[in-house]
Scaffold this motif. Sequence first.
Motif: not given
Length: 717
Positions: A539-540, A572-576, A517-518, A416-417
Amino acid sequence: MNDEIIIKSVANNRVRLKSDLFALSSNLELIENEFKDIFIDFRKNISCKSIIFKYDLNTTLDSVIERLNKLFNITASIPASKAICGTSCSSCSLKKHDEKSWKRKLFEFALLSGYAIYIFVSENILGATIASTAFSLVGIISFVAAIPLLKESLEDIKQKRFTLQTFMSGTLLLAILFGEATAAFEIIYILRGGMLLEEYIANRSRQEIQNLVELDVKKVYVLVDDVEIEVNIEEIKQNDIVVCRSGEKIPVDGIITEGSAEINEAIINGRSEPEYKKESDEVFAGTVCERGRVFIKVIALGNETYISRTMREVELSLMQKSPSELEADRLANRLLKLGTALTVGTFLLTGSFSAAFSVMIIMSCPCATVLAASTAISGGIANAAKQGILIKGGDALENVSKSEVFCFDKTGTLTTGKPVITDIISLSNKDEKLLLEYAASAEYRNSHPLASSIVKYADEKNIEINQNILSEVIPGFGVKSKIDDKRLLVGNKALLNRYKISLKDYKNVSSKLLNSGKTAVYIALDDKILGVLGFTHEVRKGTKQMIEDLRQRGVKHIALLTGDEVKVANGFALDFGFDSVFANQSPKGKADAIEELKKKYKSVVMVGDGVNDTYAMSKADVAISFAAGGSEAAIAVSDVAITHSHPEDIVNLYDVSKKSLNVVNQNYYIGTSTNLAGVALSAMGKLTPVGAGLIHIGHTIGIMANSSRLAIDDNNS
C-alpha cells in the motif's frame, strides 16, 4: 472572404476552429477526407462557420493546423494564445513574449517613467504649469504611448467586437483632444505598467512549466553504418538510431533496439528507483540512463515527445476558462454597460467632463474583475505543476474542492502493484523453506509480479533455486512445472480446479486469507496440495492519512472501486476507513458506480491509474490519474495527473483548489469595493482623473499580487 483559421477552444485533444472556409460544404468534405486518418470525431456547423473535432493522441494540434494551412494555401492562423482567451479585455490574454520584445517594452516603460517623473517634479515641486493640449509635448507623447492600446482596440473592431479596451482607448483619445493630455498620459502610463505586470506573471507561470521539461541536451550520438557519430540534436530524424550511455539524458521517445540499462523515469512516472529496460522496451525523452548503454530507434522528438505533449496540454490549460473565469467575463460585460451609463449620467448631471472622465476610468475597464479569477486560477495551476500535479484546466482545479465524493481504484492507485508475501502456510509435512524452493524454482522464468515477488523473497531468505526447471506459464492461472517426475502447480484456485484438485479440506485457510484482503497462491505436487502463500499488495505510504485528511476537509463520502473479490475489497476498505465499497467491478461497473454516486452527491472525483479505470474516469466530474506506472490512456482521459503518485498529493491538490477559490473571492472583494468607492467619489467631483487611474491600477496590482501568492506558495495548508 476571410480565410483566416481561428482556434476558438482547445480541451485535451478536442478542438473548435472557426473560418469563412468552413461555410462551404465542399471544403468541409475535403477536410473530412484529408484528416480521416487522425480524426476520432468530426462535426461541422456551416451556419456558424466552424468545425469541432477530436484528434488522435499521437497527433499534435500544431501538425493539424499546419496541414490545414497547406490544404488551403494559408500562410498562418491566429495563435492559440490569442484566440482561445476571448476575454472582453484583450490585454488580459496570456501571451508569450520573446526576449527582444520584452526588453523593448521594458525600455519604453523606462522612458515613460522618466517623463512621468519630469511631470511630477515640474507640477508638484517646481510649481510649473505644463500645457495639456492635443499638440503639446505631453499630448504627442500620450498619443505615442497609447499606440499599443489602440492596436489592440483595432483588432477588436476588426473582429466586430466593442470591448472595454475599445471604450477605454476611445475615451483616452477624447481626453487628449479636449485638453486633458496630462491626465490621459498618467492613465496610459499606469495601464502600460499594468500590462507589463500581467505579461510578466503569465510568462512566469509558463516558465515554471517549461522548466519541468527542459532537456538541456545539445549533442547526441547517432549510429550511421555501425559508426557512432556526434551530431547536433536538431539534426536527429525519425527512425534514426540514437546511442545513450550511463549518466546521459535520453533526448527522444523511442524503442530500444539493442542493449539494456537502468533508466531513471522519475519525470514520467515519479518512481525514485530506476527501471530496467531492455530490447523492445519503450523509453522517453527527459529520462536518464543511469547505468548501461542502449541503442534507441527514434519514434518522436522535440515537441512531439510524450512529456512535451503532456506539458503542452498543461500550458494550454492556463488559457482554458474555468466557471469562475466565465462568470467574471459575464460580470465584466455587465460592468461595461453600467460604466457607460454612469459616465453619460455623470456628465449630464454635473456637466463636468473631468468627473465623467473619472467615472469612466473607474468603470470602463474592469480588467480587475476578469483578472480576479484568471490570475488566481493560473497561479493555482502553476503552483500545482511545481508540486508534480499537472492540471489540464481551470474547471478541474475549481471542482476538486467543491466535490463531495472521492472514489479510488485500489490496485496500482492506492497500492504500488508490487505484491508482498505475508503468509507461508504448510498444508502437508513440507516445511516453509521447501515450499518456497518449489514455488521459486517453478516461477523463476515467469515475469508476472507475483512470480517476481516469490523469487525475490526466496533469494532474500538464501534459498537455493533450481534454475533448470522448465515451466509452462498458463496466463490467468499460474505455472505448471515438473520436479522429480511429478507435476508441480503454482497458481490460483482456478488452476487447481482446472486440474481437478479439491480445496474442500482447506476452505477455512482460504477464507482466512481472503477475509484479511490477501491473495492466495497454492502449491500442489501431483494431486496433493502442499501449501499456500498469502500476498498483499504494497500500500502506498500515506494512504490512510490521505483519507483522514480529506474527511477533515469536508469530503462527505469516500468510496473504493475495485475489481478485487468482495472479501478482499471489504477487508481493505475496513482497514483504511472507506465509506462504501464497489467490489468485483468491471470497467462498466465502475462507471455505473460513479453515475450512482452522482445522483446522491454534488460533484464526484475519480482517482485511477489503469485502462480499466478510464470509463469510470470519463463519467466523473473530475478525473485524476496516478502517473507512476499508470497507463497512457488513463493519463490522457484525466483532468489531473499526479506525477509522483503520492497519496498526499491528492490532499495538496484539494488545498490548492480551495485556496485558489478563496483568492478568487478575495480578488472580487478588492475589485468591487474599490470600484464602488471610486465611482462615488468621482461622481461627487472628489476624485480627479489621475486619482481614478491610480485607484484602477491600484486594485489591479493588488489583485495580481494577491494571486501571485498562489504561484510561489509551496505550502498550501
